[in-house]
Every structure is written in structure tokens, then in C-alpha cells.
Motif scaffolding. Structure first.
Motif, PDB file in Angstrom:
ATOM      1  N   LYS A   6      14.252  71.171  43.348  1.00  0.00           N
ATOM      2  CA  LYS A   6      15.637  71.528  43.853  1.00  0.00           C
ATOM      3  C   LYS A   6      16.054  70.575  44.800  1.00  0.00           C
ATOM      4  CE  LYS A   6      14.767  76.439  42.896  1.00  0.00           C
ATOM      5  NZ  LYS A   6      14.811  77.755  43.721  1.00  0.00           N
ATOM      6  N   GLU A   7      15.283  69.857  45.738  1.00  0.00           N
ATOM      7  CA  GLU A   7      15.897  68.983  46.759  1.00  0.00           C
ATOM      8  C   GLU A   7      16.278  67.730  46.458  1.00  0.00           C
ATOM      9  OE1 GLU A   7      16.028  69.791  50.264  1.00  0.00           O
ATOM     10  OE2 GLU A   7      15.085  71.866  49.720  1.00  0.00           O
ATOM     11  N   VAL A   8      15.738  67.422  45.306  1.00  0.00           N
ATOM     12  CA  VAL A   8      15.988  66.102  44.670  1.00  0.00           C
ATOM     13  C   VAL A   8      17.507  66.558  43.967  1.00  0.00           C
ATOM     14  CG1 VAL A   8      15.824  64.068  43.044  1.00  0.00           C
ATOM     15  CG2 VAL A   8      13.863  64.961  44.768  1.00  0.00           C
ATOM     16  N   LYS A   9      17.453  67.547  43.372  1.00  0.00           N
ATOM     17  CA  LYS A   9      18.761  68.069  42.551  1.00  0.00           C
ATOM     18  C   LYS A   9      19.832  68.106  43.538  1.00  0.00           C
ATOM     19  CE  LYS A   9      18.089  71.076  39.453  1.00  0.00           C
ATOM     20  NZ  LYS A   9      17.895  72.264  39.026  1.00  0.00           N
ATOM     21  N   LYS A  10      19.540  68.934  44.352  1.00  0.00           N
ATOM     22  CA  LYS A  10      20.609  68.977  45.517  1.00  0.00           C
ATOM     23  C   LYS A  10      21.129  67.707  46.126  1.00  0.00           C
ATOM     24  CE  LYS A  10      21.324  70.913  50.285  1.00  0.00           C
ATOM     25  NZ  LYS A  10      20.677  71.828  51.213  1.00  0.00           N
ATOM     26  N   ALA A  11      20.524  66.597  46.524  1.00  0.00           N
ATOM     27  CA  ALA A  11      20.693  65.487  46.781  1.00  0.00           C
ATOM     28  C   ALA A  11      21.579  64.520  45.660  1.00  0.00           C
ATOM     29  CB  ALA A  11      19.604  64.632  47.557  1.00  0.00           C
ATOM     30  N   PHE A  12      21.098  64.708  44.684  1.00  0.00           N
ATOM     31  CA  PHE A  12      21.689  63.927  43.414  1.00  0.00           C
ATOM     32  C   PHE A  12      23.202  64.565  43.332  1.00  0.00           C
ATOM     33  CE2 PHE A  12      22.959  64.118  38.950  1.00  0.00           C
ATOM     34  CZ  PHE A  12      22.936  62.572  38.882  1.00  0.00           C
ATOM     35  N   TRP A  13      23.343  65.902  43.482  1.00  0.00           N
ATOM     36  CA  TRP A  13      24.724  66.412  43.057  1.00  0.00           C
ATOM     37  C   TRP A  13      25.531  66.113  44.532  1.00  0.00           C
ATOM     38  CZ3 TRP A  13      26.315  66.992  38.683  1.00  0.00           C
ATOM     39  CH2 TRP A  13      25.326  67.354  37.497  1.00  0.00           C
ATOM     40  N   LYS A  14      24.895  66.156  45.530  1.00  0.00           N
ATOM     41  CA  LYS A  14      25.767  65.637  46.764  1.00  0.00           C
ATOM     42  C   LYS A  14      26.221  64.413  46.647  1.00  0.00           C
ATOM     43  CE  LYS A  14      25.465  65.952  51.756  1.00  0.00           C
ATOM     44  NZ  LYS A  14      24.549  66.671  52.876  1.00  0.00           N
ATOM     45  N   ALA A  15      25.392  63.493  46.226  1.00  0.00           N
ATOM     46  CA  ALA A  15      25.738  62.075  46.015  1.00  0.00           C
ATOM     47  C   ALA A  15      26.828  61.955  45.070  1.00  0.00           C
ATOM     48  CB  ALA A  15      24.584  61.046  45.783  1.00  0.00           C
ATOM     49  N   PHE A  16      26.629  62.605  43.814  1.00  0.00           N
ATOM     50  CA  PHE A  16      27.336  62.641  42.680  1.00  0.00           C
ATOM     51  C   PHE A  16      28.902  62.885  42.915  1.00  0.00           C
ATOM     52  CE2 PHE A  16      29.258  64.234  38.741  1.00  0.00           C
ATOM     53  CZ  PHE A  16      29.320  62.969  37.938  1.00  0.00           C
TER      54      PHE A  16
END
Length: 320
Positions: free
Chosen positions: A307-317
Motif C-alpha cells: 500500500k505504501e509503494v502504491k500510494k507513493a506511485f499514484w501520488k507521483a503519477f
């Protein structure tokens, strides 16, 4: 139509001692020209996606403060390793499929073999360090930050890299001193130990014993530590009272567990044995899984399952 199983006739199989400056011919996968072009497209696509995915993981860990923890520090090390692991093999394989350059000098062959297997050993150690990290986080949450400090995680990562490269010194030294006086055609898309052992006219028993010993120590040894870590992790998770708590605890290590199963499964099949009599075609397919597919899937597994990596990915995207 080009039929690639006839490579030996096309190039001429040299006789004599092929070490000390001579060249080998990498056969790749047998098949017609259409298959070779298809393989080059698949390998090129997966290589680009592998590099992009692993670079993205490293960038996310560096940029977002909430990912600057031991767990993600190990993950960024793993991503950095995967970039070089595939780079040591895939670009040359693509040139083979395209028919551009099938030859490889003896020294380059030994160096390619060394880097591929040293990086592979390093990956076993890093995955074990990641399992130990998850064990501490779940089984000793109150002491986790004290035990797994920044210094400790850096020491584990550095130890994994140094050990991975040092442990291959003996077998690589043994194989580099072998004589190759028969065919110079390697039935693979990279310089594998099995292929060179088959071509050698020297006594290979010392090398095979050293390789088996290292495989047992590195693969089965790290696998045992990982299994024990997950037995402790699972026994702790099932004792958590709430279903939400159990799900949250398991979600932090599920991605790592998937990667472990894929990586260990293919490598135990390939290397934990004394004989080299397995079909080379089967070995090439399994090698494709460990060298091409696993490094490609790692970033996606960690992105989708964490979840943490997914959250950071979508935040960057999204640019927020």
C-alpha cells in the motif's frame, strides 16, 4: 528462412583450445527467423519495462520520506541489483536473436558469467535480509526501530553485496582455468556454467563440487533462514485478535513472499544438483524466468501488493 539449430554449420565449429583469447558462439534458442525476431521483441520490451519499473522504485524510495525505512531501503537495493542483473545478459541475448553478433570472447564470457551469478547470489542474501527485516517488524514491533537501525540495515545490504561477489571467486577461478578443446558453440543465450562444463575437456569434478557446495550454502541456506522467518511471522500473525490487524500485518510481507517463491523455485531447479544432464532447452526456459521475468515482475508485485509503494506511485503519477 533461417534455421538456427544449424549455427554450428553456419559458423564452422572450431577445434583446439578455446580458452586464452578464443571465442565462443552463443546459439540462443533454436528456431526460424520469425521466432528469433519475436524473441528479440519480447526481450527488448521486457528489458525496457524492467529498467523503467526498477528505476521508478528507486526514485520513489529516494523522493518520499515515508518510504525511507529499512524495508524500502532493501527494496531499492533489490531494484538496483535487478537493473544490472538483466543488463548483464539481455542486451547480448537481443543481438543473438537479431543475428548481429553471436560470438563472445573467452574473457567476456567469464566476466558475464561472473556478474550474472554474483548478482544472483547477492539477490539471495538481500531477500534473506528482507525476510529478517519483516520478521523483526512483525514479531518484535516495539523493538524493531532499535534493532533494525539505519546502520544495521546498511550493514546487511553491504554484507549481501560483498558476500555475493566474493563467494563466486573460487568457482569462477576454476572454470576460467579449464581447457575447451571441442566445440566452441554454447547452447544458451548467455555464458552459463552448465554450457561451459559440457564443452570443457578438463576434469570438471572440482568445479561441480564447488558449485554444488555454494548452491547449498547460498540457495538452501538462505532459503532455510527465510522459511524459519516466515514460520515465525505467520505464527505471530494468526495470534493477532482482529482480522484487520492480521490483514495489515500480512500485507507488509506478501509481496516479498511472492518474489521469494518465484526466485527460489527456479534457482533450486537449476542449481541444487550435481549433474548437468538436465535438458539445456528446459534450462534455458527456466533461466528466462529467473533472468527476464522475475526482474520484470518485481516492481509490479511490490507496487500492487504494498500500500505504501502504491500510494507513493499514484501520488507521483498524479503530480500531487
Amino acid at each position: 528462412m533461417v534455421d538456427f539449430p544449424s549455427m554450428e554449420l553456419a559458423y564452422g565449429v572450431e577445434k583446439g583450445n578455446h580458452s586464452n583469447g578464443q571465442e565462443f558462439i552463443l546459439l540462443g534458442f533454436p528456431g526460424n527467423q520469425y521466432l528469433q525476431i519475436s524473441l528479440s521483441v519480447v526481450f527488448t520490451t521486457t528489458y525496457i519495462l524492467t529498467i523503467a519499473g526498477n528505476v521508478a522504485i528507486i526514485a520513489l524510495v529516494m523522493v518520499y520520506p515515508h518510504l525511507q525505512m529499512p524495508m524500502y531501503f532493501f527494496l531499492s537495493n533489490l531494484s538496483f541489483l535487478e537493473i544490472w542483473y538483466t543488463t548483464a545478459c539481455v542486451p547480448k541475448a537481443i543481438t543473438i536473436f537479431l543475428g548481429k553478433s553471436r560470438t563472445i570472447p573467452f574473457v567476456s564470457c567469464i566476466l558475464q558469467m561472473y556478474f550474472i551469478f554474483a548478482l544472483g547470489c547477492t539477490e539471495f542474501f538481500l531477500l534473506t535480509a528482507m525476510a529478517y527485516d519483516r520478521y523483526l517488524a512483525i514479531c518484535y514491533p516495539l523493538r524493531y526501530s532499535t534493532i533494525m537501525s539505519t546502520t544495521r540495515s546498511a550493514q546487511l545490504a553491504l554484507g549481501s553485496w560483498v558476500s555475493g561477489f566474493l563467494i563466486l571467486s573460487l568457482p569462477i577461478s576454476l572454470i576460467s582455468n579449464m581447457s575447451f578443446c571441442g566445440s566452441n558453440v554454447i547452447n544458451h543465450f548467455y555464458c552459463s556454467t552448465d554450457s561451459l562444463v559440457i564443452l570443457s575437456c578438463s576434469d570438471t569434478s572440482a568445479f561441480q563440487l564447488a558449485a554444488l557446495t555454494i548452491a547449498i550454502i547460498v540457495i538452501l541456506g538462505s532459503f532455510l533462514i527465510t522459511v524459519v522467518s516466515y514460520i515465525c511471522i505467520i505464527s505471530t500473525i494468526v495470534r493477532i485478535p482482529s482480522a484487520q490487524g492480521r490483514q495489515k500485518a500480512f500485507s507488509t510481507c506478501s509481496a516479498h513472499l511472492i518474489v521469494v517463491i518465484m526466485w527460489y523455485g527456479s534457482n533450486i531447479f537449476l542449481y541444487v544438483r550435481y549433474s548437468t544432464e538436465n535438458s539445456m532447452e528446459i534450462n534455458k526456459i527456466v533461466n528466462t524466468l529467473s533472468i527476464i521475468i522475475t526482474p520484470l515482475l518485481n516492481p509490479f508485485i511490490y507496487t500492487l501488493r504494498n500500500k505504501e509503494v502504491k500510494k507513493a506511485f499514484w501520488k507521483a503519477f498524479s503530480g500531487t
